[in-house]
Design an enzyme around this catalytic site. Structure first.
Site, PDB file in Angstrom:
ATOM      1  N   ASP A   1       0.814  -1.222   0.000  1.00 47.19           N
ATOM      2  CA  ASP A   1       0.000   0.000   0.000  1.00 47.19           C
ATOM      3  C   ASP A   1       0.843   1.266   0.000  1.00 47.19           C
ATOM      4  O   ASP A   1       0.443   2.293   0.537  1.00 47.19           O
ATOM      5  CB  ASP A   1      -0.965   0.040   1.214  1.00 47.19           C
ATOM      6  CG  ASP A   1      -1.776  -1.229   1.316  1.00 47.19           C
ATOM      7  OD1 ASP A   1      -2.227  -1.716   0.272  1.00 47.19           O
ATOM      8  OD2 ASP A   1      -1.946  -1.739   2.439  1.00 47.19           O
TER       9      ASP A   1
ATOM     10  N   HIS B   1      -4.398  -2.411  -5.856  1.00 48.01           N
ATOM     11  CA  HIS B   1      -3.810  -1.106  -6.126  1.00 48.01           C
ATOM     12  C   HIS B   1      -4.944  -0.155  -6.441  1.00 48.01           C
ATOM     13  O   HIS B   1      -5.836  -0.496  -7.204  1.00 48.01           O
ATOM     14  CB  HIS B   1      -2.911  -1.155  -7.357  1.00 48.01           C
ATOM     15  CG  HIS B   1      -1.780  -2.110  -7.230  1.00 48.01           C
ATOM     16  ND1 HIS B   1      -0.775  -1.930  -6.311  1.00 48.01           N
ATOM     17  CD2 HIS B   1      -1.494  -3.232  -7.898  1.00 48.01           C
ATOM     18  CE1 HIS B   1       0.085  -2.919  -6.442  1.00 48.01           C
ATOM     19  NE2 HIS B   1      -0.326  -3.729  -7.388  1.00 48.01           N
TER      20      HIS B   1
HETATM   21  P1  GDP Z   1      -0.308   0.069  -3.763  1.00 49.31           P
HETATM   22  O1  GDP Z   1      -0.924  -1.223  -3.424  1.00 49.31           O
HETATM   23  O2  GDP Z   1       1.136   0.152  -3.365  1.00 49.31           O
HETATM   24  O3  GDP Z   1      -0.531   0.487  -5.171  1.00 49.31           O
HETATM   25  O4  GDP Z   1      -1.025   1.182  -2.862  1.00 49.31           O
HETATM   26  P2  GDP Z   1      -2.592   1.452  -2.667  1.00 49.31           P
HETATM   27  O5  GDP Z   1      -3.221   1.687  -3.964  1.00 49.31           O
HETATM   28  O6  GDP Z   1      -3.193   0.447  -1.786  1.00 49.31           O
HETATM   29  O7  GDP Z   1      -2.539   2.762  -1.770  1.00 49.31           O
HETATM   30  C1  GDP Z   1      -2.128   3.939  -2.211  1.00 49.31           C
HETATM   31  C2  GDP Z   1      -3.266   4.937  -2.028  1.00 49.31           C
HETATM   32  O8  GDP Z   1      -2.725   6.214  -1.990  1.00 49.31           O
HETATM   33  C3  GDP Z   1      -4.241   4.974  -3.186  1.00 49.31           C
HETATM   34  O9  GDP Z   1      -5.501   5.311  -2.705  1.00 49.31           O
HETATM   35  C4  GDP Z   1      -3.674   6.060  -4.091  1.00 49.31           C
HETATM   36  O10 GDP Z   1      -4.643   6.686  -4.905  1.00 49.31           O
HETATM   37  C5  GDP Z   1      -3.155   7.005  -3.089  1.00 49.31           C
HETATM   38  N1  GDP Z   1      -1.980   7.764  -3.471  1.00 49.31           N
HETATM   39  C6  GDP Z   1      -0.874   7.360  -4.162  1.00 49.31           C
HETATM   40  N2  GDP Z   1       0.035   8.346  -4.199  1.00 49.31           N
HETATM   41  C7  GDP Z   1      -0.501   9.384  -3.511  1.00 49.31           C
HETATM   42  C8  GDP Z   1      -0.029  10.689  -3.151  1.00 49.31           C
HETATM   43  O11 GDP Z   1       1.087  11.088  -3.453  1.00 49.31           O
HETATM   44  N3  GDP Z   1      -0.870  11.452  -2.391  1.00 49.31           N
HETATM   45  C9  GDP Z   1      -2.116  11.046  -1.998  1.00 49.31           C
HETATM   46  N4  GDP Z   1      -2.852  11.853  -1.274  1.00 49.31           N
HETATM   47  N5  GDP Z   1      -2.570   9.817  -2.298  1.00 49.31           N
HETATM   48  C10 GDP Z   1      -1.778   9.015  -3.040  1.00 49.31           C
END
Ligand code: GDP
Length: 425
Positions: free
Chosen positions: A12, A40
């Site tokens: 995440d 994701h």
């Molecule tokens: P992954 O499994 O590593 O892809 O991560 P997730 O998708 O579970 O969690 C990342 C969350 O953070 C998602 O809701 C993204 O839209 C959000 N996100 C990613 N980068 C950023 C950022 O720089 N700022 C903010 N506010 N949200 C972000």
């Protein structure tokens, strides 16, 4: 050339966003491990999506999305996911599934549930997607490979053999209904129908692509600390989450992986059980959870509230090292703009001694965080595109962490969208 996008921590970290963004300049995006247990979240011009099996490059019509042999393939979920994006006007992506990929069967999901039930309070906090029973069967050599769907005699014999084995446990350990071989065969036939259009000799496809000078992105699931060898065993996942495994799970030469972008979030979150040294609780945690990510820190697959904590330099330094990081993508920095002071975990105190080296699990359980507080920047940094324009305290936070983890932070993400990114020279 091959680039990997992987996580330094518990997952995440925002890998989906970084992959979706880098996919713009890539030709092929490959998932190489894990299954539909994690997700994701991606926000782009089509809307907000939660992907579980498809690589995060599916939104770019010039790319090919590949499900590598290392993945735990749940065929009905993959079909549903394809439909869920095409229903929302995303053009039908070009998808290839490795003929060497193995399939998550309905009984894997049941075994996962039954085992968690049996363990009761001692459970691992599994997402009950069948991942652990799937990989157990793969390594016990009783898994079903996609290629086998096209060999009817083999399938019939194996369906009978596997049911017989599984039924002993179903009957005597779990006291649950048994598997009927005929029904299992029927399910396999349905899977064959669904997957046939996508099946491909993926390693040959990638070999050719490399010879043509194509750019391949490997997309990792979860992060270093969930790796079965190098993570917080046994509270880990069942397939390797490391970039090195990308070579195996995709079928690529390891020396082709030239860039390893390790994604670190500006604070910590984790799902499932296991030691989490910099964890915070109560109102402090609730506020960070509410403000975190894009609309709160809740599991993309399960909707479970994530456990929250401050940035952990010890875990992240280790996480980056095991990945073989060439550059760090530091994400979700914008969320911390509300804090007067930002605690950072700079060391672990174990039995009265402070260390910055990440320990094995039994020592980790005893670790207490050594926190240092950095001044906050108290403003919204979304929309900023140049590193120099970030408030001084914000840059200090980035540079403090960069120094402690020992790997260059090459990208800073300050929002969920594709364009919310600051490249550092
Ligand atoms: P992954 O499994 O590593 O892809 O991560 P997730 O998708 O579970 O969690 C990342 C969350 O953070 C998602 O809701 C993204 O839209 C959000 N996100 C990613 N980068 C950023 C950022 O720089 N700022 C903010 N506010 N949200 C972000």
């Amino acid at each position: 050339m091959v680039k990997a996008v992987v996580g330094a921590n518990w997952g995440d970290e925002g890998k989906g966003k970084i992959t979706d963004m880098l996919a713009e300049k890539a030709d092929i995006i490959v998932r190489f491990q894990g299954g539909a247990n994690a997700g994701h979240t991606i926000v782009n011009n089509y809307g907000k999506f939660a992907l579980h099996t498809l690589p995060s490059g599916v939104f770019h019509s010039h790319t090919t999305s590949v499900i590598g042999n290392g993945v735990a393939l749940n065929i009905p979920i993959l079909m549903k996911e394809i439909k869920s994006i095409t229903d929302r006007n995303v053009p039908m992506p070009k998808i290839l599934v490795s003929d060497r990929c193995q399939m998550v069967m309905p009984y894997h999901i049941l075994f996962d549930q039954y085992e968690e039930e049996r363990l009761g309070g001692k459970s691992f906090g599994s997402t009950k997607s069948g991942i652990a029973p799937f990989y157990s069967d793969k390594y016990a050599k009783i898994g079903f490979q996609v290629s086998e769907l096209f060999d009817e005699a083999l399938l019939r014999e194996k369906a009978a053999r596997v049911s017989e084995m599984k039924n002993v446990i179903l009957e005597h350990l779990y006291h649950k209904p048994v598997i009927r071989a005929e029904e299992l065969l029927q399910t396999l036939h349905e899977y064959r129908e669904m997957i046939a259009p996508y099946v491909c000799d993926v390693s040959a496809f990638l070999h050719e692509a490399l010879q043509e000078g194509k750019t391949i992105l490997l997309e990792g699931q979860l992060g270093t600390l969930k790796d079965p060898d190098h993570g917080i065993y046994p509270m880990v996942t069942s397939s390797s989450t490391l970039a090195a495994f990308g070579a195996i799970g995709a079928g690529l030469p390891p020396h082709e992986i030239r860039e390893i972008i390790t994604v670190c979030k500006a604070y910590s979150s984790a799902v499932g059980a296991g030691a989490f040294v910099s964890e915070i609780f109560g109102e402090e945690a609730d506020e960070l959870r509410r403000r975190g990510g894009d609309g709160g820190e809740f599991g993309a697959t399960t909707g479970r509230p994530r456990r929250m904590g401050w940035f952990d330099c010890v875990a992240s330094k280790y996480g980056c090292r095991l990945q073989g990081t060439t550059g760090v993508a530091f994400t979700v920095l914008d969320v911390l703009g509300y804090l007067d002071k930002i605690p950072v975990c700079v060391g672990y105190e174990i039995d009265g001694e402070v260390t910055t080296d990440f320990p094995v699990t039994c020592k980790l359980e005893k670790a207490k965080p050594v926190l240092e507080k950095l001044p906050g920047w108290k403003c919204d940094i979304r929309g900023i595109r140049n590193y120099e324009e970030l408030p001084e305290n914000c840059r200090n936070y980035v540079e403090f962490i960069e120094e402690r983890i020992g790997y260059p932070i090459t990208m800073v993400s300050n929002g969920p969208g594709r364009e919310d990114i600051i490249y550092r020279k």
